[in-house]
Design a protein around this motif. Structure first.
Motif, PDB file in Angstrom:
ATOM      1  N   LEU A   1       7.627  16.959  61.085  1.00 38.90           N
ATOM      2  CA  LEU A   1       6.916  17.856  60.190  1.00 38.90           C
ATOM      3  C   LEU A   1       6.566  17.144  58.879  1.00 38.90           C
ATOM      4  CD1 LEU A   1       6.039  20.857  59.862  1.00 38.90           C
ATOM      5  CD2 LEU A   1       8.293  21.272  58.883  1.00 38.90           C
ATOM      6  N   ALA A   2       7.535  16.469  58.296  1.00 44.06           N
ATOM      7  CA  ALA A   2       7.309  15.762  57.028  1.00 44.06           C
ATOM      8  C   ALA A   2       6.262  14.664  57.178  1.00 44.06           C
ATOM      9  CB  ALA A   2       8.626  15.187  56.501  1.00 44.06           C
ATOM     10  N   GLN A   3       6.292  13.963  58.309  1.00 42.90           N
ATOM     11  CA  GLN A   3       5.324  12.876  58.507  1.00 42.90           C
ATOM     12  C   GLN A   3       3.896  13.397  58.631  1.00 42.90           C
ATOM     13  OE1 GLN A   3       5.912   9.508  58.217  1.00 42.90           O
ATOM     14  NE2 GLN A   3       7.852  10.324  57.488  1.00 42.90           N
TER      15      GLN A   3
ATOM     16  N   LEU B   1      10.060  18.063  49.409  1.00 46.03           N
ATOM     17  CA  LEU B   1      10.394  16.832  50.143  1.00 46.03           C
ATOM     18  C   LEU B   1      11.499  16.061  49.425  1.00 46.03           C
ATOM     19  CD1 LEU B   1       6.785  15.801  51.139  1.00 46.03           C
ATOM     20  CD2 LEU B   1       8.621  16.372  52.747  1.00 46.03           C
ATOM     21  N   GLY B   2      11.434  16.016  48.100  1.00 47.97           N
ATOM     22  CA  GLY B   2      12.495  15.366  47.325  1.00 47.97           C
ATOM     23  C   GLY B   2      13.831  16.070  47.503  1.00 47.97           C
ATOM     24  N   HIS B   3      13.794  17.387  47.545  1.00 47.34           N
ATOM     25  CA  HIS B   3      15.012  18.161  47.773  1.00 47.34           C
ATOM     26  C   HIS B   3      15.573  17.876  49.163  1.00 47.34           C
ATOM     27  CE1 HIS B   3      17.904  21.388  47.561  1.00 47.34           C
ATOM     28  NE2 HIS B   3      17.343  22.025  48.584  1.00 47.34           N
ATOM     29  N   LEU B   4      14.706  17.828  50.159  1.00 52.15           N
ATOM     30  CA  LEU B   4      15.157  17.509  51.520  1.00 52.15           C
ATOM     31  C   LEU B   4      15.795  16.128  51.581  1.00 52.15           C
ATOM     32  CD1 LEU B   4      12.219  19.034  53.559  1.00 52.15           C
ATOM     33  CD2 LEU B   4      14.635  19.644  53.795  1.00 52.15           C
TER      34      LEU B   4
ATOM     35  N   VAL C   1      14.587  19.411  39.021  1.00 49.35           N
ATOM     36  CA  VAL C   1      13.559  19.550  40.059  1.00 49.35           C
ATOM     37  C   VAL C   1      13.397  18.173  40.698  1.00 49.35           C
ATOM     38  CG1 VAL C   1      11.153  20.101  40.542  1.00 49.35           C
ATOM     39  CG2 VAL C   1      12.408  21.425  38.838  1.00 49.35           C
ATOM     40  N   PRO C   2      13.681  18.058  41.988  1.00 47.71           N
ATOM     41  CA  PRO C   2      13.603  16.759  42.654  1.00 47.71           C
ATOM     42  C   PRO C   2      12.162  16.317  42.869  1.00 47.71           C
ATOM     43  CG  PRO C   2      14.103  18.460  44.237  1.00 47.71           C
ATOM     44  CD  PRO C   2      14.066  19.129  42.891  1.00 47.71           C
ATOM     45  N   ASP C   3      11.991  15.050  43.129  1.00 43.58           N
ATOM     46  CA  ASP C   3      10.675  14.503  43.428  1.00 43.58           C
ATOM     47  C   ASP C   3      10.844  13.385  44.444  1.00 43.58           C
ATOM     48  OD1 ASP C   3       7.943  14.109  43.369  1.00 43.58           O
ATOM     49  OD2 ASP C   3       7.832  13.776  41.217  1.00 43.58           O
ATOM     50  N   ILE C   4       9.739  12.879  44.924  1.00 43.53           N
ATOM     51  CA  ILE C   4       9.758  11.791  45.896  1.00 43.53           C
ATOM     52  C   ILE C   4       9.264  10.512  45.233  1.00 43.53           C
ATOM     53  CG2 ILE C   4       9.555  13.119  48.017  1.00 43.53           C
ATOM     54  CD1 ILE C   4       6.482  12.713  47.786  1.00 43.53           C
ATOM     55  N   GLY C   5       9.670   9.404  45.789  1.00 44.71           N
ATOM     56  CA  GLY C   5       9.174   8.107  45.355  1.00 44.71           C
ATOM     57  C   GLY C   5       8.129   7.610  46.337  1.00 44.71           C
TER      58      GLY C   5
ATOM     59  N   TRP D   1       8.919   7.449  50.357  1.00 48.15           N
ATOM     60  CA  TRP D   1       9.555   8.623  50.975  1.00 48.15           C
ATOM     61  C   TRP D   1       9.248   8.755  52.461  1.00 48.15           C
ATOM     62  CZ3 TRP D   1       7.226  12.767  53.341  1.00 48.15           C
ATOM     63  CH2 TRP D   1       5.845  12.920  53.158  1.00 48.15           C
ATOM     64  N   ARG D   2       8.062   8.321  52.898  1.00 44.79           N
ATOM     65  CA  ARG D   2       7.708   8.476  54.322  1.00 44.79           C
ATOM     66  C   ARG D   2       8.599   7.626  55.228  1.00 44.79           C
ATOM     67  NH1 ARG D   2       3.301  11.641  55.264  1.00 44.79           N
ATOM     68  NH2 ARG D   2       1.858  11.895  53.525  1.00 44.79           N
ATOM     69  N   GLU D   3       9.100   6.526  54.726  1.00 45.22           N
ATOM     70  CA  GLU D   3      10.034   5.693  55.487  1.00 45.22           C
ATOM     71  C   GLU D   3      11.467   6.148  55.258  1.00 45.22           C
ATOM     72  OE1 GLU D   3       7.725   4.230  53.245  1.00 45.22           O
ATOM     73  OE2 GLU D   3       6.288   4.118  54.907  1.00 45.22           O
ATOM     74  N   GLU D   4      11.771   6.548  54.015  1.00 41.72           N
ATOM     75  CA  GLU D   4      13.138   6.882  53.643  1.00 41.72           C
ATOM     76  C   GLU D   4      13.619   8.199  54.252  1.00 41.72           C
ATOM     77  OE1 GLU D   4      15.833   7.126  49.581  1.00 41.72           O
ATOM     78  OE2 GLU D   4      13.656   7.068  49.414  1.00 41.72           O
ATOM     79  N   LEU D   5      12.794   9.231  54.240  1.00 46.03           N
ATOM     80  CA  LEU D   5      13.242  10.542  54.719  1.00 46.03           C
ATOM     81  C   LEU D   5      13.652  10.516  56.193  1.00 46.03           C
ATOM     82  CD1 LEU D   5      13.875  13.482  54.130  1.00 46.03           C
ATOM     83  CD2 LEU D   5      11.449  14.012  54.509  1.00 46.03           C
ATOM     84  N   PRO D   6      12.854   9.975  57.116  1.00 45.89           N
ATOM     85  CA  PRO D   6      13.305   9.956  58.521  1.00 45.89           C
ATOM     86  C   PRO D   6      14.597   9.152  58.704  1.00 45.89           C
ATOM     87  CG  PRO D   6      10.986   9.349  58.380  1.00 45.89           C
ATOM     88  CD  PRO D   6      11.494   9.450  56.975  1.00 45.89           C
ATOM     89  N   LYS D   7      14.733   8.069  57.951  1.00 44.81           N
ATOM     90  CA  LYS D   7      15.945   7.245  58.046  1.00 44.81           C
ATOM     91  C   LYS D   7      17.165   8.044  57.618  1.00 44.81           C
ATOM     92  CE  LYS D   7      17.898   3.033  55.968  1.00 44.81           C
ATOM     93  NZ  LYS D   7      18.898   3.595  55.069  1.00 44.81           N
ATOM     94  N   VAL D   8      17.069   8.732  56.489  1.00 42.98           N
ATOM     95  CA  VAL D   8      18.202   9.507  55.985  1.00 42.98           C
ATOM     96  C   VAL D   8      18.490  10.702  56.895  1.00 42.98           C
ATOM     97  CG1 VAL D   8      19.018  10.888  54.033  1.00 42.98           C
ATOM     98  CG2 VAL D   8      17.895   8.718  53.620  1.00 42.98           C
ATOM     99  N   LEU D   9      17.445  11.325  57.444  1.00 35.32           N
ATOM    100  CA  LEU D   9      17.666  12.429  58.388  1.00 35.32           C
ATOM    101  C   LEU D   9      18.412  11.941  59.630  1.00 35.32           C
ATOM    102  CD1 LEU D   9      14.250  14.293  58.079  1.00 35.32           C
ATOM    103  CD2 LEU D   9      16.506  15.243  57.503  1.00 35.32           C
TER     104      LEU D   9
END
Length: 193
Positions: A15-17, A39-42, A69-73, A76-84
């Protein structure tokens, strides 16, 4: 209780991608959060609950999620799936579900932390899908855990307050996702403007 978070984390990663760059500033069902903040919160909650599962307590598990309030760097497209993936892997260890741990600066039993993590993934997946107009089909087992967790939390509270805000009434015959979303304090009919 134990549950493989992998099916839900993979759903959320897909979904995020699919989020387009031009959607990052769009509003979400979360007040004061644009898509980029959600997305930053996730990303932050995935790190926190990964570390909570590992009992690796420190700055990531001590931070109150409402403190900023969180934000993304840019990565994030590489980092979020890795952390998930790391989050799901950490909760595959049976010891994650036992003993005490901490998340969001709150000490809680591992089993409760796991349920909170699942709920966050399910509900914020719905938030992201609604904000971006993408289809959302959460993992059925994760959805059931989320619903049961939210229902129990509502019964333990004052009866009108959900974890994320006042409960939004939803008909008993509504789909389970709509009922969970209502219990979380969101309107299942929320639409992008």
């Amino acid at each position: 209780m134990t549950l493989d978070l992998g099916p839900q984390t993979r759903t959320l990663a897909r979904l995020a991608q699919a989020v387009r760059d031009d959607q990052l500033t769009d509003p979400t069902p979360c007040p004061a959060m644009a898509v980029r903040n959600l997305l930053g919160h996730l990303l932050g909650l995935s790190v926190a609950f990964r570390d909570a599962a590992r009992k690796d307590l420190g700055p990531t598990t001590n931070t109150d999620p409402a403190s900023a309030v969180p934000d993304i760097g840019p990565g994030w497209r590489e980092e979020l799936p890795k952390v998930l993936d790391e989050l799901a892997d950490a909760w595959r260890d049976p010891s994650a579900w036992t003993g005490m741990t901490r998340a969001g600066g709150v000490d809680l039993p591992g089993e409760v932390a796991g349920a909170v993590a699942i709920d966050e993934l399910v509900v914020h997946g719905w938030d992201l899908a609604r904000a971006t107009g993408l289809p959302y089909d959460p993992d059925p087992a994760a959805l059931q855990v989320s619903y049961d967790f939210l229902l129990a939390a509502t019964k333990e509270g004052d009866g009108g307050g959900g974890i994320f805000g006042p409960v939004v009434p939803v008909p008993d015959g509504a789909p389970l996702l709509d009922r969970a979303v209502g219990l979380s304090g969101r309107d299942p009919g929320w639409q992008r403007s």
